[in-house]
Design an enzyme around this catalytic site. Sequence first.
Site, short mmCIF file in Angstrom:
data_model
loop_
_atom_site.label_atom_id
_atom_site.label_comp_id
_atom_site.label_asym_id
_atom_site.label_seq_id
_atom_site.Cartn_x
_atom_site.Cartn_y
_atom_site.Cartn_z
N ASP A 80 26.06 18.91 30.94
CA ASP A 80 26.53 17.72 31.65
C ASP A 80 27.43 18.06 32.83
OD1 ASP A 80 26.20 17.62 28.78
OD2 ASP A 80 26.84 15.54 28.77
N ASP A 84 34.54 15.35 32.43
CA ASP A 84 33.81 14.24 33.04
C ASP A 84 34.60 13.48 34.10
OD1 ASP A 84 31.29 14.47 31.89
OD2 ASP A 84 31.90 13.45 30.06
#
Length: 389
Positions: A168, A111
């Site tokens: 994601d 991320d």
Amino acid sequence: MVKNNVEKPAPHAGLTAEEWQWLDDVWDKLQVKMLAEVDRIGDRLPYIPENGAYREDKAETDIYWWTNGFWPGMLWQMYHATGETKYRAAAESVERKLDAALEGYDGLHHDVGFMWLHSAVANYRLTGSARAKTRGMHAANLLAGRYNPAGRFIRAWNDDCTGWIIVDCMMNIPLLYWASRETGDPRFDVIARQHADTTLANVVRPDGSCNHIVILSPEDGSFVEAPGGQGYGTGSAWSRGQAWALYGFALSHRHTGEARYLEAAKRVAHYFIANVAATGYVPLVDFRAPAEPVAWDTTAGMCAACGLLEIAEALPALEKPLYVNAALRILQATDKRFCNWDPAEDAIVGGGTGSYHGRNGDYAVPIIYGDYFLIEAVLRLKGMDFLIW
């Protein structure tokens, strides 16, 4: 670099007079709310409010937390749209705080795109800051370093997740596309495309629904299993995962021009639209879950709205309305049912849920990224956004 508070021609000019009025009203409320919030929050890192106030500062409790880029992303979008310097000052201060995560390293994972696209890379795009560019390149190299060449994927998380990929990450790989353009080095672009192709082959199902997690062999990339992840269970359709795929593949199309990514984004979009149309244009946490309990995730809707508008920008005129109208319906339904415009209270979009089974404070609450995607969607519709991805 660009800093501009003048509206450009809106890419979605087919809105009705009533829709334009709603959009202008929301933009007016956003400006009031964000001016109040930047004065209260400043350079802290908010996540979920408690009783209408952001009390936790992730800069103090978890500098590695994956959402730590969304507040500076909101600030940079508002700075670009309004020219108000207090947004820039707060965003630059947050960016300096995030240096502790780069220096600490151990808590970082896939991320880093969410964290530094919205902070350092946004800063560089708007101001030309050399230091911000260096931070962005640092993050891009960390993401590229997670690439498994045998399996052609970027591994998720840390510890024993050696063969894990998650949907994601499609929203993080634009950091690699940016790094490739900035350096002229194709390896970043190659890694991003190969990860996107592996995700397309293993995560997106034929009907447009998506797995959240897929476990591959780290030795050769062969399929092992697809656990339920943050959705209801194996084979379900976690709505925010659908939104990550919808927007993520649309962004890969923007950066590469590859038609297969746009087709994937459209396939997921059709599945998403069909499901939210059945629930008043606010998404359930999972589109394939038992009828009870009824649980919403507005953050999935806000992200999907941005992705739908991204898809529309890539399409000819007669194809655009399906996606623009769906985005508008999602935004308007969420505004009517879940938005808090009181400038004395923190957060805007309520009804966010982190995962189907989770009850750790992120169930049916405002979550910072819901507000980010609302701002981006409104500015996209007004032609006042800038590319943060």
